[in-house]
Write an enzyme that holds these catalytic residues in place. Structure first.
Site, PDB file in Angstrom:
ATOM      1  N   PHE A 141       0.860  -1.175   0.000  1.00 45.85           N
ATOM      2  CA  PHE A 141       0.000   0.000   0.000  1.00 45.85           C
ATOM      3  C   PHE A 141       0.901   1.231   0.000  1.00 45.85           C
ATOM      4  O   PHE A 141       1.577   1.531   0.993  1.00 45.85           O
ATOM      5  CB  PHE A 141      -0.940   0.055   1.200  1.00 45.85           C
ATOM      6  CG  PHE A 141      -1.856   1.247   1.130  1.00 45.85           C
ATOM      7  CD1 PHE A 141      -3.012   1.199   0.373  1.00 45.85           C
ATOM      8  CD2 PHE A 141      -1.543   2.427   1.768  1.00 45.85           C
ATOM      9  CE1 PHE A 141      -3.845   2.302   0.258  1.00 45.85           C
ATOM     10  CE2 PHE A 141      -2.367   3.538   1.677  1.00 45.85           C
ATOM     11  CZ  PHE A 141      -3.520   3.482   0.922  1.00 45.85           C
ATOM     12  N   ASP A 229       9.679   2.949   1.621  1.00 47.09           N
ATOM     13  CA  ASP A 229       8.483   3.724   1.947  1.00 47.09           C
ATOM     14  C   ASP A 229       8.263   3.610   3.453  1.00 47.09           C
ATOM     15  O   ASP A 229       7.729   2.618   3.950  1.00 47.09           O
ATOM     16  CB  ASP A 229       7.283   3.181   1.176  1.00 47.09           C
ATOM     17  CG  ASP A 229       5.991   3.939   1.490  1.00 47.09           C
ATOM     18  OD1 ASP A 229       5.947   4.654   2.513  1.00 47.09           O
ATOM     19  OD2 ASP A 229       5.022   3.794   0.733  1.00 47.09           O
ATOM     20  N   LYS A 258       3.068  11.411   6.774  1.00 49.80           N
ATOM     21  CA  LYS A 258       2.280  11.231   7.989  1.00 49.80           C
ATOM     22  C   LYS A 258       2.885  11.947   9.196  1.00 49.80           C
ATOM     23  O   LYS A 258       2.657  13.130   9.391  1.00 49.80           O
ATOM     24  CB  LYS A 258       2.043   9.744   8.257  1.00 49.80           C
ATOM     25  CG  LYS A 258       1.177   9.086   7.168  1.00 49.80           C
ATOM     26  CD  LYS A 258       0.628   7.768   7.603  1.00 49.80           C
ATOM     27  CE  LYS A 258      -0.157   7.079   6.485  1.00 49.80           C
ATOM     28  NZ  LYS A 258      -1.364   7.797   6.082  1.00 49.80           N
TER      29      LYS A 258
END
Length: 404
Positions: A141, A229, A258
């Site tokens: 994801f 990531d 984030k």
């Protein structure tokens, strides 16, 4: 009708149904706790998918944002501003890298990493134009743009959004032999391996020991960029600055987001070497809000907080306690498996005890907020500021629900 019910009804009537939220309406928050529109408090055990690593309304971050709001919030990249250079320097230093390309959202940062790897492949490695390949893992994801969902193996994320962007090779996550075979097959045209050190959306999947070092060795030997990531796994969540550090791996590029914005503003970045990010020339990539003064001010405070080591240590110590307690639950008939690292866990529930959604709703009724993924899994990722007492209380509610 309660205030929360009224607000939910208004939301459902006028917003696209691309999410299925739990029926709670957050009106205020502080630390690891939120309060809904009717005054009920909940322990947040999700932390905005790691965006709230430092808790809701962390005073240091709020103060940094307020101070910047009184000065300047946006210049666009048409001009320099007085926070940009410090932000790039300090983030590069935190990552052990040389250059930073700031963006806003995690998906933007991943798109930037893909573009960067391709441009590096054509300009530095010498891959023929239009032939660049990037190897990714299944169950990944990385975001929801059309390019990113082109290499997703999740039908919900991918279906009905084609035609899909070519140039990606998907291999099983954690399978080093499959990674080596793909690199052998596509090596000359392969520009990067893009991977999550821990797969969050897939259920907090931790790869086998030696996998990340193996990928690092394979990519280095074949002149291929290793892109980590760390949008969810980085910035303290697993007990270190970056999840790659648990196995002594230093990639060629970090993709961050984030928690970099402290739960205050969207901030993301690609961080790499001068050789890699130096391929850009003016006009080839950009973002009006990327690296804006407000974002830089908040992110600089995030970096300063990480330099204390306090949050990484809390994630390490409380994470050990979390996994010890969850491990005890795994001895029963309701929990099939527990995975994770630091203050981050995926808990697989026996379907006989309900779906992940049903369990999340039962926990919500007891004042604990978690979120399901892939049917029977719940994710636990409280803010790193959570107290041991609050964490234990949350785990007691989970145990009660499982026994019920």
């Amino acid at each position: 009708m309660s205030t929360s019910e009224r607000l939910i009804a208004a939301s459902e009537a006028r917003s696209a149904h691309n999410y299925h939220p739990l029926p709670v309406v957050v009106a205020s928050a502080e630390g690891a706790w939120v309060t809904d529109a009717d005054g009920r408090r909940y322990l947040d055990m999700l932390a905005g998918y790691s965006a709230l690593n430092f808790g809701h309304r962390n005073q240091r971050l709020i103060d940094a944002a307020k101070a910047q709001l009184d000065r300047v919030t946006l210049t666009s990249r048409a001009f320099y501003h007085d926070r940009f250079g410090d932000f790039c320097e300090q983030l590069a230093e935190l990552c052990g890298m040389e250059m930073v390309l700031p963006m806003n959202t995690g998906a933007e940062a991943v798109e930037t990493a893909v573009k960067t790897a391709r441009k590096w492949g054509y300009r530095v490695k010498g891959v023929p134009d239009g032939q660049a390949k990037i190897i990714v893992a299944d169950n990944n994801f990385h975001g929801r743009t059309t390019t990113i969902v082109s290499f997703s193996t999740d039908p919900e994320a991918r279906a009905d959004f084609g035609p899909y962007t070519p140039g990606f090779v998907v291999v099983p996550y954690g399978d080093l032999a499959a990674m080596e075979a793909a690199l052998d097959e596509h090596g000359d045209d392969t520009v990067a391996v893009l991977i999550e050190p821990i797969q969050g959306e897939a259920g907090v999947l931790v790869p086998p020991a030696g996998y990340l070092p193996g990928v690092r060795e394979l990519t280095r030997a074949r002149d291929v960029l290793m892109i980590a990531d760390e949008i969810q796994s980085g910035l303290g969540r697993t007990g270190t600055d970056f999840a790659c550090e648990h196995e002594g791996v230093h990639p060629d590029m970090y993709v961050l987001g984030k928690a970099l914005g402290g739960g205050v503003v969207p901030v993301s970045a690609v961080v790499s070497s001068r050789e890699v990010l130096g391929v850009y020339r003016p006009g080839e990539h950009g973002s009006t809000f990327g690296g804006n003064p407000l974002a830089c001010a908040v992110a600089l405070e995030v970096i300063a907080m990480l330099r204390t080591g306090e949050y990484q240590q809390r994630a390490k110590e409380l994470g050990e306690h979390l996994h010890q307690e969850l491990g005890a639950l795994a001895g029963g008939d309701a929990v099939r498996e527990v995975r994770g690292r630091g203050l981050w866990a995926g808990v697989d529930i026996d379907p006989a005890h309900g779906t992940g959604r049903e369990l999340s709703e039962k926990l919500m009724a007891r004042g604990v907020l978690v979120k399901d993924t892939h049917g029977s899994t719940i994710r636990i990722a409280p803010p790193l500021v959570v107290t041991k007492e609050d964490l234990d209380w949350g785990l007691e509610q989970l145990e009660a629900v499982l026994k019920g």
